[in-house]
Design an enzyme around this catalytic site. Sequence first.
Site, PDB file in Angstrom:
ATOM      1  N   LYS A  30       0.835  -1.209   0.000  1.00 51.39           N
ATOM      2  CA  LYS A  30       0.000   0.000   0.000  1.00 51.39           C
ATOM      3  C   LYS A  30       0.867   1.254   0.000  1.00 51.39           C
ATOM      4  O   LYS A  30       0.520   2.245  -0.642  1.00 51.39           O
ATOM      5  CB  LYS A  30      -0.972  -0.020   1.194  1.00 51.39           C
TER       6      LYS A  30
ATOM      7  N   LYS B 111      -6.511  -8.858  -7.800  1.00 48.08           N
ATOM      8  CA  LYS B 111      -7.744  -9.485  -7.322  1.00 48.08           C
ATOM      9  C   LYS B 111      -8.931  -8.537  -7.462  1.00 48.08           C
ATOM     10  O   LYS B 111      -8.755  -7.317  -7.535  1.00 48.08           O
ATOM     11  CB  LYS B 111      -7.581  -9.942  -5.872  1.00 48.08           C
TER      12      LYS B 111
ATOM     13  N   LYS C  98     -13.704  -4.786  -3.640  1.00 47.56           N
ATOM     14  CA  LYS C  98     -14.936  -3.999  -3.586  1.00 47.56           C
ATOM     15  C   LYS C  98     -14.682  -2.502  -3.711  1.00 47.56           C
ATOM     16  O   LYS C  98     -15.556  -1.753  -4.101  1.00 47.56           O
ATOM     17  CB  LYS C  98     -15.764  -4.328  -2.335  1.00 47.56           C
TER      18      LYS C  98
HETATM   19  N1  AQP Z   1     -10.994 -11.259  -5.001  1.00 50.08           N
HETATM   20  C1  AQP Z   1     -11.098 -12.039  -3.930  1.00 50.08           C
HETATM   21  N2  AQP Z   1     -11.099 -13.388  -4.089  1.00 50.08           N
HETATM   22  C2  AQP Z   1     -11.217 -14.193  -3.013  1.00 50.08           C
HETATM   23  N3  AQP Z   1     -11.363 -13.761  -1.735  1.00 50.08           N
HETATM   24  C3  AQP Z   1     -11.380 -12.431  -1.530  1.00 50.08           C
HETATM   25  N4  AQP Z   1     -11.511 -11.683  -0.416  1.00 50.08           N
HETATM   26  C4  AQP Z   1     -11.447 -10.384  -0.769  1.00 50.08           C
HETATM   27  N5  AQP Z   1     -11.308 -10.253  -2.092  1.00 50.08           N
HETATM   28  C5  AQP Z   1     -11.253 -11.510  -2.617  1.00 50.08           C
HETATM   29  C6  AQP Z   1     -11.710 -12.218   0.925  1.00 50.08           C
HETATM   30  O1  AQP Z   1     -12.882 -11.585   1.454  1.00 50.08           O
HETATM   31  C7  AQP Z   1     -12.765 -11.460   2.863  1.00 50.08           C
HETATM   32  C8  AQP Z   1     -13.138 -10.092   3.316  1.00 50.08           C
HETATM   33  O2  AQP Z   1     -12.232  -9.158   2.807  1.00 50.08           O
HETATM   34  P1  AQP Z   1     -12.036  -7.732   3.476  1.00 50.08           P
HETATM   35  O3  AQP Z   1     -13.242  -6.926   3.284  1.00 50.08           O
HETATM   36  O4  AQP Z   1     -11.581  -7.872   4.871  1.00 50.08           O
HETATM   37  O5  AQP Z   1     -10.829  -7.048   2.756  1.00 50.08           O
HETATM   38  P2  AQP Z   1     -10.122  -7.293   1.447  1.00 50.08           P
HETATM   39  O6  AQP Z   1      -9.455  -8.625   1.372  1.00 50.08           O
HETATM   40  O7  AQP Z   1      -9.217  -6.101   1.255  1.00 50.08           O
HETATM   41  O8  AQP Z   1     -11.330  -7.260   0.417  1.00 50.08           O
HETATM   42  P3  AQP Z   1     -11.543  -6.269  -0.754  1.00 50.08           P
HETATM   43  O9  AQP Z   1     -12.828  -6.620  -1.410  1.00 50.08           O
HETATM   44  O10 AQP Z   1     -10.323  -6.237  -1.642  1.00 50.08           O
HETATM   45  O11 AQP Z   1     -11.715  -4.894   0.016  1.00 50.08           O
HETATM   46  P4  AQP Z   1     -10.985  -3.519  -0.223  1.00 50.08           P
HETATM   47  O12 AQP Z   1     -11.333  -3.126  -1.615  1.00 50.08           O
HETATM   48  O13 AQP Z   1     -11.580  -2.606   0.796  1.00 50.08           O
HETATM   49  O14 AQP Z   1      -9.505  -3.698  -0.026  1.00 50.08           O
HETATM   50  C9  AQP Z   1     -11.324 -11.835   3.227  1.00 50.08           C
HETATM   51  O15 AQP Z   1     -11.319 -13.148   3.775  1.00 50.08           O
HETATM   52  C10 AQP Z   1     -10.605 -11.798   1.899  1.00 50.08           C
HETATM   53  O16 AQP Z   1      -9.502 -12.719   1.850  1.00 50.08           O
END
Ligand code: AQP
Length: 334
Positions: free
Chosen positions: A116, A197, A200
Amino acid sequence: MSDSPRKTVLTAAQPTGILTIGNYLGAIKHWAKLVDEYECLFPLVDMHAITVPYVPAELRQRTRSLVAQYIACGLDPEKCNLFIQSHVTGHAELAWVLGCLTPLGELQRMTQFKDKTAKGSPINSGLFFYPVLMAADILLYNADLVPVGEDQKQHLELARNVAERFNSNYSETFKIPEPKIAATAARVLSLQDPAKKMSKSDENQGATILLNDSPDVIDKKISRAVTDSGSEVKAGSDKPGVTNLLSIMCGFSGRSIEELQSEFFGVGYGDFKKRVAEVVIEGLRPIREKFESVNDDKAYLDGVLKEGEEVAQKKAYKILSKVHRKVGFVERFR
Ligand code: AQP
């Protein structure tokens, strides 16, 4: 250490936007299967969400909506504990104590922080401290198992190290949490850039499929997903776009990549994408319908969160009192 004869599972998502099919296929779908066997705690980690730039009103709205999304994805509040991290002050309190046991160098090594910071945007110290807060989330409930993706393994390792350090400095207090990795969990990639990946918070709306996207929108996003050179529907490292679509289809249909490859032998990308869209639309239909039915029911969602908070608060207080006593704080008067 725990009241329950069942093992405790704890895992979380950040209210940083509407969940994507990545969050669902890679995580929440698998969490929903654990609630009968384990005591499950699923905090909505709003304190983690403020480590990156955000808009307060959006955070509040997203946190409420995330409870509805959890329920829509099958996390039954009758069988698991849904609560908001900032409602249980023990998370921040324990994080402070654990932070005082965490060498700076350990945090500097965290690859997610390094990634990051490499992006060049301004960084706050909350983001640096994020793994300690995550350790507190887990240890505050003496969780036995933590479902994590590859990206969170290093943070869990830090939680284990700090628990061991606390136990050795102050006597046995914390269980050492184990990772729980679902063998079938998919890592869903961006539809526009399969080198990263699906997230959201991705600003490119075409890159993600959200749990509440309408059938039309899903159809459009999948038809515009990047594919690879050649015309064969086949998984492989030279075909990340097609592999991602196959893996999404596997996640929703329960069928294997091999089966799907044979089904689509000789079929062009256009028809393949139409079929992927149909499967995703059907897979998300019950989730979207449930989400729409609970998202506006504020009284019901508040009730779920209030009950969750009470249960979590009680558990947290027990551990925190023990921690405070061991580190030498004077006992509280209330
Ligand atoms: N693309 C993905 N494929 C599989 N698993 C995923 N997870 C997130 N993206 C994928 C899993 O979802 C759970 C919750 O994630 P989080 O909200 O704690 O944070 P994150 O991993 O940072 O998810 P995002 O969607 O990418 O959020 P932002 O955009 O805010 O950074 C976790 O178990 C994660 O592994």
